[in-house]
Write an enzyme that holds these catalytic residues in place. Structure first.
Site, PDB file in Angstrom:
ATOM      1  CE1 TYR A  28      -7.163  -1.333  -6.680  1.00 57.67           C
ATOM      2  CE2 TYR A  28      -7.933  -3.592  -6.746  1.00 57.67           C
ATOM      3  CZ  TYR A  28      -7.100  -2.632  -6.219  1.00 57.67           C
ATOM      4  OH  TYR A  28      -6.201  -2.965  -5.244  1.00 57.67           O
ATOM      5  NE  ARG A  69      -8.462 -14.134 -20.905  1.00 58.57           N
ATOM      6  CZ  ARG A  69      -7.668 -15.187 -20.828  1.00 58.57           C
ATOM      7  NH1 ARG A  69      -6.420 -15.045 -20.465  1.00 58.57           N
ATOM      8  NH2 ARG A  69      -8.098 -16.377 -21.095  1.00 58.57           N
ATOM      9  CD  GLU A 111      -7.169   2.340  -8.791  1.00 56.32           C
ATOM     10  OE1 GLU A 111      -7.987   2.581  -7.904  1.00 56.32           O
ATOM     11  OE2 GLU A 111      -6.083   1.749  -8.561  1.00 56.32           O
ATOM     12  CG  ASP A 143      -3.493  -8.089  -0.367  1.00 53.50           C
ATOM     13  OD1 ASP A 143      -4.550  -7.745   0.202  1.00 53.50           O
ATOM     14  OD2 ASP A 143      -2.909  -7.380  -1.206  1.00 53.50           O
ATOM     15  CB  CYS A 151      -3.366   2.647  -1.341  1.00 53.52           C
ATOM     16  SG  CYS A 151      -3.405   0.998  -0.635  1.00 53.52           S
ATOM     17  CD  GLU A 198     -28.427  18.876  -4.312  1.00 48.94           C
ATOM     18  OE1 GLU A 198     -29.364  19.230  -3.588  1.00 48.94           O
ATOM     19  OE2 GLU A 198     -27.805  19.659  -5.065  1.00 48.94           O
ATOM     20  CE  LYS A 220      -4.951   3.875  -6.102  1.00 45.31           C
ATOM     21  NZ  LYS A 220      -5.538   2.560  -5.985  1.00 45.31           N
ATOM     22  CB  CYS A 272      -0.919  -0.036   1.229  1.00 49.20           C
ATOM     23  SG  CYS A 272      -1.983   1.398   1.344  1.00 49.20           S
ATOM     24  CG  HIS A 318     -28.842  22.994  -3.797  1.00 52.13           C
ATOM     25  ND1 HIS A 318     -28.969  22.120  -4.867  1.00 52.13           N
ATOM     26  CD2 HIS A 318     -29.010  24.250  -4.295  1.00 52.13           C
ATOM     27  CE1 HIS A 318     -29.227  22.832  -5.958  1.00 52.13           C
ATOM     28  NE2 HIS A 318     -29.246  24.115  -5.639  1.00 52.13           N
TER      29      HIS A 318
HETATM   30  C1  LIG Z   1      -1.367  -0.966  -7.535  1.00 55.86           C
HETATM   31  C2  LIG Z   1      -2.159  -1.232  -6.286  1.00 55.86           C
HETATM   32  C3  LIG Z   1      -3.049  -0.288  -5.842  1.00 55.86           C
HETATM   33  C4  LIG Z   1      -3.796  -0.513  -4.693  1.00 55.86           C
HETATM   34  N1  LIG Z   1      -4.670   0.432  -4.293  1.00 55.86           N
HETATM   35  C5  LIG Z   1      -5.401   0.244  -3.184  1.00 55.86           C
HETATM   36  C6  LIG Z   1      -6.301   1.242  -2.732  1.00 55.86           C
HETATM   37  O1  LIG Z   1      -6.447   2.293  -3.347  1.00 55.86           O
HETATM   38  N2  LIG Z   1      -6.994   1.008  -1.605  1.00 55.86           N
HETATM   39  C7  LIG Z   1      -6.853  -0.154  -0.884  1.00 55.86           C
HETATM   40  O2  LIG Z   1      -7.502  -0.306   0.158  1.00 55.86           O
HETATM   41  N3  LIG Z   1      -6.014  -1.125  -1.297  1.00 55.86           N
HETATM   42  C8  LIG Z   1      -5.284  -0.947  -2.420  1.00 55.86           C
HETATM   43  N4  LIG Z   1      -4.403  -1.916  -2.823  1.00 55.86           N
HETATM   44  C9  LIG Z   1      -4.329  -3.172  -2.063  1.00 55.86           C
HETATM   45  C10 LIG Z   1      -3.467  -3.021  -0.807  1.00 55.86           C
HETATM   46  O3  LIG Z   1      -2.214  -2.501  -1.178  1.00 55.86           O
HETATM   47  C11 LIG Z   1      -3.315  -4.370  -0.135  1.00 55.86           C
HETATM   48  O4  LIG Z   1      -4.597  -4.912   0.107  1.00 55.86           O
HETATM   49  C12 LIG Z   1      -2.574  -4.262   1.195  1.00 55.86           C
HETATM   50  O5  LIG Z   1      -1.306  -3.720   1.009  1.00 55.86           O
HETATM   51  C13 LIG Z   1      -2.473  -5.652   1.832  1.00 55.86           C
HETATM   52  O6  LIG Z   1      -1.716  -5.572   3.005  1.00 55.86           O
HETATM   53  P1  LIG Z   1      -0.930  -6.846   3.530  1.00 55.86           P
HETATM   54  O7  LIG Z   1      -0.400  -6.463   4.882  1.00 55.86           O
HETATM   55  O8  LIG Z   1      -1.748  -8.057   3.423  1.00 55.86           O
HETATM   56  O9  LIG Z   1       0.267  -7.061   2.502  1.00 55.86           O
HETATM   57  P2  LIG Z   1       1.366  -6.066   1.949  1.00 55.86           P
HETATM   58  O10 LIG Z   1       1.034  -4.663   2.198  1.00 55.86           O
HETATM   59  O11 LIG Z   1       1.637  -6.495   0.567  1.00 55.86           O
HETATM   60  O12 LIG Z   1       2.640  -6.392   2.845  1.00 55.86           O
HETATM   61  C14 LIG Z   1       3.322  -7.614   2.791  1.00 55.86           C
HETATM   62  C15 LIG Z   1       4.757  -7.364   3.187  1.00 55.86           C
HETATM   63  O13 LIG Z   1       5.392  -8.609   3.453  1.00 55.86           O
HETATM   64  C16 LIG Z   1       6.727  -8.551   3.001  1.00 55.86           C
HETATM   65  N5  LIG Z   1       7.197  -9.922   2.831  1.00 55.86           N
HETATM   66  C17 LIG Z   1       6.713 -10.851   1.969  1.00 55.86           C
HETATM   67  N6  LIG Z   1       7.346 -12.036   2.157  1.00 55.86           N
HETATM   68  C18 LIG Z   1       8.224 -11.824   3.175  1.00 55.86           C
HETATM   69  C19 LIG Z   1       9.166 -12.675   3.840  1.00 55.86           C
HETATM   70  N7  LIG Z   1       9.294 -13.965   3.526  1.00 55.86           N
HETATM   71  N8  LIG Z   1       9.935 -12.138   4.817  1.00 55.86           N
HETATM   72  C20 LIG Z   1       9.833 -10.826   5.151  1.00 55.86           C
HETATM   73  N9  LIG Z   1       8.952  -9.992   4.572  1.00 55.86           N
HETATM   74  C21 LIG Z   1       8.153 -10.499   3.593  1.00 55.86           C
HETATM   75  C22 LIG Z   1       6.597  -7.758   1.691  1.00 55.86           C
HETATM   76  O14 LIG Z   1       7.856  -7.208   1.313  1.00 55.86           O
HETATM   77  C23 LIG Z   1       5.583  -6.702   2.086  1.00 55.86           C
HETATM   78  O15 LIG Z   1       6.190  -5.532   2.598  1.00 55.86           O
HETATM   79  C24 LIG Z   1      -3.630  -1.719  -3.970  1.00 55.86           C
HETATM   80  C25 LIG Z   1      -2.716  -2.674  -4.412  1.00 55.86           C
HETATM   81  C26 LIG Z   1      -1.996  -2.436  -5.550  1.00 55.86           C
HETATM   82  C27 LIG Z   1      -1.019  -3.472  -6.016  1.00 55.86           C
END
Ligand SMILES: Cc1cc2nc3c(=O)[nH]c(=O)nc-3n(C[C@H](O)[C@H](O)[C@H](O)COP(=O)(O)OP(=O)(O)OC[C@H]3O[C@@H](n4cnc5c(N)ncnc54)[C@H](O)[C@@H]3O)c2cc1C
Length: 452
Positions: A177, A198, A181, A304, A48, A442, A51, A43, A437
């Site tokens: 999305y 597709r 974007e 995620d 986020c 609204e 972006k 993010c 308004h």
């Molecule tokens: C282009 C894009 C735009 C987005 N825009 C939005 C938005 O506008 N609004 C919104 O709500 N969400 C948005 N998202 C989604 C959002 O970024 C994710 O849902 C969110 O970051 C998930 O958080 P997380 O903690 O699960 O994983 P992440 O934020 O991905 O964090 C995972 C972390 O784990 C680390 N990691 C992975 N494996 C290891 C390991 N073995 N050892 C140590 N570290 C590790 C990675 O380096 C990373 O820093 C967007 C995503 C993308 C790709």
């Protein structure tokens, strides 16, 4: 002396991992978190935040053109991609620092290395083994590019934030999305932008009216859309320095940059999870129960990597549940109903609750209120931009079960309506609310005609 080095070891300092670690630390747990790449995760670094900064940049370009209708005259400023990226990087560095402070402030040990799971209570970090009562997998996801010939020539959203120059011609693959974007960003910044998808409709996971309406608005702003298109091969273009994409129907498209936004996969590869007995889904997501516990009782996962709802606020909410249940008063779970979301395309899309189709599936009889109009703001810009608003109402209870909007600041507007839906607001309560308004929003309160 406790048996374990830590009470909680979190792998991944992204949105979910940082939140869970901080709150566990504040609840008195001894916590360590490992991060292999960047603090704040997707993010903050490649999602986020950057972006939305790029999206603002694209909107400014349009605002400058639209300002003419409001009497502003003079030479249009020139856009400089380098300045934007440098300023964006500076802001992200600041946020990385904020995340480091938040962790330190909660007494969390940060290890800036890759971690893997050894067994139910052990992780390996930089050749060291560390034990923990609980292990939390918060490793997020990673973009997937289909294995077509020349796939290595394509970029994903990860690289789009670091391009040395703004490409003149961009070809995007995808209809979700992230694809819309970035199509809006590149188009708004002046690149000739084509989106190949597709399917037959953008944003297929949302209410059907949204993708169709957005497509028209994006086309009016200059984005070329090719539906039912599938790139089967990428190669260096025989003319110039660009790339050449060949589609399944034989069409050939040249571009300086090809970006794939066709999906993301959970980050579980080589993490040691299978060896530790953690069950993964076919897609590689960690399978968890309502408390985010995996098939191994001491290993939890969220965000995620569990592939439920891929949004930052959802990862944060899941993290609060985990921290509270493991180290606080417990008994928490997460309600996934009515999660609002915005798509920062141009124009924006904001949506909460059920699509018309889902509402019909669930409730049978639903009333749909729909309106589209040219907003006041654009009466002087001559842009022709239109707004779409839609309410979906369960006929039996009278409750509004879906609110959908395509238009400027849709996310800001829908956020407020999300509270109303969460409280179970009825259509008659919408009707009884006085509007502000003149605003676009609204109109959500004045829709009286049921659409057929
Ligand atoms: C282009 C894009 C735009 C987005 N825009 C939005 C938005 O506008 N609004 C919104 O709500 N969400 C948005 N998202 C989604 C959002 O970024 C994710 O849902 C969110 O970051 C998930 O958080 P997380 O903690 O699960 O994983 P992440 O934020 O991905 O964090 C995972 C972390 O784990 C680390 N990691 C992975 N494996 C290891 C390991 N073995 N050892 C140590 N570290 C590790 C990675 O380096 C990373 O820093 C967007 C995503 C993308 C790709």
């Amino acid at each position: 002396m406790t048996r374990y080095d830590y009470d909680l070891f979190t792998i991944g300092a992204g949105s979910g991992g940082v939140r869970a670690s901080r709150f566990a630390g504040r609840l008195g747990a001894r916590v360590a978190v490992a991060e292999e790449r960047y603090l704040g995760g997707t993010c903050v670094n490649v999602g986020c935040i950057p972006k939305k900064l790029l999206s603002y940049a694209a909107h400014y370009g349009e605002d400058i053109r639209h300002a003419e209708g409001y009497g502003w005259r003079g030479a249009a400023p020139v856009f400089d991609w380098r300045t934007l990226l440098e300023n964006k990087d500076r802001e992200i560095e600041r946020l990385n620092g904020v995340y480091a402070q938040l962790l330190a402030g909660a007494g969390v040990t940060l290890l800036r290395e890759r971690a893997t799971v050894v067994d139910a209570h052990t992780v390996e970090v930089g050749g060291r083994r560390i034990s923990a009562r609980y292990i939390l997998i918060a490793t997020g996801g990673w973009p997937v590019v289909p294995p077509i010939p020349g796939a290595e020539l394509a970029i994903t959203s990860n690289e789009a934030f670091h391009l040395r120059e703004l490409p003149q011609r961009v070809l995007l693959a995808g209809g979700g999305y992230i694809a819309v974007e970035f199509a809006s960003i590149f188009n708004g910044l002046g690149a000739h932008t084509t989106l190949v998808y597709r399917g037959e409709r953008l944003l297929k996971e949302f209410d059907a009216d949204l993708g169709g309406f957005l497509a028209v608005q994006m086309q009016n702003k200059g984005v070329q859309l090719r539906f039912r298109g599938n790139i089967v091969r990428l190669a260096r273009s025989p003319v110039g320095n660009g790339l050449r994409a060949t589609l399944a129907d034989g069409a050939v498209l040249d571009a300086d940059c090809v970006m794939y936004a066709t999906g993301r996969a959970p980050n579980t590869r080589n993490l040691g999870l299978e060896g530790a007995g953690v069950k993964l889904s076919d897609k590689g997501a960690v399978v968890v129960d309502a408390t985010f516990q995996s098939s191994v009782p001491s290993i939890y996962a969220l965000g995620d990597v569990i592939d439920r709802v891929l949004l930052t606020p959802v990862a944060l909410a899941e993290a609060m549940v985990v921290a509270e249940n493991l180290f606080g008063s417990g008994g928490r779970s997460l309600d996934y109903e009515g999660i609002p979301t915005a798509i920062f395309s141009n124009p924006n899309v904001g949506t909460v609750g059920l699509s018309e189709a889902k509402a019909r599936e669930r409730f049978g009889d639903v009333d749909v209120y729909r309106t589209s109009f040219g907003p006041l703001r654009h009466q002087l810009t001559g842009s022709g931009e239109q707004v779409l608003m839609k309410l979906v109402v369960d006929r039996k209870s009278g409750r509004v079960v879906g609110a959908h909007l395509v238009g400027a600041d849709a996310g800001e507007i829908i956020q407020g309506f999300a509270v109303a839906l969460k409280c179970g607001a009825s259509k008659s309560q919408f009707d009884a609310t006085i509007g502000i308004h003149p605003t676009m929003a609204e109109e959500f309160l004045t829709m009286r005609e049921i659409s057929v």
